[in-house]
Design a protein around this motif. Structure first.
Motif, PDB file in Angstrom:
ATOM      1  N   LYS A   1       0.846  -1.185   0.000  1.00  0.00           N
ATOM      2  CA  LYS A   1       0.000   0.000   0.000  1.00  0.00           C
ATOM      3  C   LYS A   1       0.890   1.246   0.000  1.00  0.00           C
ATOM      4  O   LYS A   1       1.785   1.367   0.831  1.00  0.00           O
TER       5      LYS A   1
ATOM      6  N   LYS B   1       2.297   5.082   0.485  1.00  0.00           N
ATOM      7  CA  LYS B   1       2.151   6.168   1.449  1.00  0.00           C
ATOM      8  C   LYS B   1       1.924   7.446   0.646  1.00  0.00           C
ATOM      9  O   LYS B   1       2.681   7.745  -0.268  1.00  0.00           O
TER      10      LYS B   1
ATOM     11  N   PHE C   1       1.180  11.621   0.922  1.00  0.00           N
ATOM     12  CA  PHE C   1       1.131  12.842   1.703  1.00  0.00           C
ATOM     13  C   PHE C   1       0.340  13.875   0.902  1.00  0.00           C
ATOM     14  O   PHE C   1       0.445  13.927  -0.320  1.00  0.00           O
TER      15      PHE C   1
ATOM     16  N   SER D   1      11.734   7.120  -1.538  1.00  0.00           N
ATOM     17  CA  SER D   1      11.262   6.463  -0.335  1.00  0.00           C
ATOM     18  C   SER D   1      12.427   5.883   0.451  1.00  0.00           C
ATOM     19  O   SER D   1      13.324   5.268  -0.109  1.00  0.00           O
TER      20      SER D   1
ATOM     21  N   THR E   1      11.637   3.849   2.905  1.00  0.00           N
ATOM     22  CA  THR E   1      11.068   2.554   3.266  1.00  0.00           C
ATOM     23  C   THR E   1      10.886   1.742   1.983  1.00  0.00           C
ATOM     24  O   THR E   1      11.259   2.164   0.907  1.00  0.00           O
TER      25      THR E   1
ATOM     26  N   TYR F   1       8.051   1.079   0.661  1.00  0.00           N
ATOM     27  CA  TYR F   1       6.720   1.390   0.161  1.00  0.00           C
ATOM     28  C   TYR F   1       6.802   2.534  -0.830  1.00  0.00           C
ATOM     29  O   TYR F   1       7.561   3.485  -0.632  1.00  0.00           O
TER      30      TYR F   1
ATOM     31  N   THR G   1       6.038   6.025  -2.305  1.00  0.00           N
ATOM     32  CA  THR G   1       5.646   7.232  -1.588  1.00  0.00           C
ATOM     33  C   THR G   1       5.326   8.335  -2.584  1.00  0.00           C
ATOM     34  O   THR G   1       6.101   8.580  -3.511  1.00  0.00           O
TER      35      THR G   1
END
Length: 90
Positions: free
Chosen positions: A5, A7, A9, A46, A48, A50, A52
């Protein structure tokens, strides 16, 4: 990416233009007015595993003199991204 999934912002970017980006008319006595928003999805690096993204709502402006619209320039967006989002939190 499959099974991951992202992320996302969300933010809004606006400013007070001094002149029209198309015709150069100065912004005197409401000759340039706010005219809604345009949403852009920007892929961020990113840290991480994930994906982004930044959903950035850019302010649109309308020039009454030349009857055209314009938004924030890409140079302003680059300054915005480096100044507001990428300070490390210790």
């Amino acid at each position: 990416m499959k099974g991951k999934k992202p992320k996302v912002f969300y933010d809004k970017l606006t400013y007070h233009p001094t002149h029209c980006a198309n015709c150069g008319m100065e912004n005197n006595s409401y000759s340039i007015i706010k005219y809604g928003y345009k949403t852009s999805r920007i892929t961020l690096n990113s840290t991480t595993h994930y994906p982004t993204y930044l959903e950035l709502k850019k302010q649109l402006f309308y020039c009454k003199d030349c009857q055209t619209t314009f938004s924030v320039s890409s140079a302003c967006i680059e300054i915005y991204l480096t100044a507001d989002l990428f300070y490390p939190i210790w």
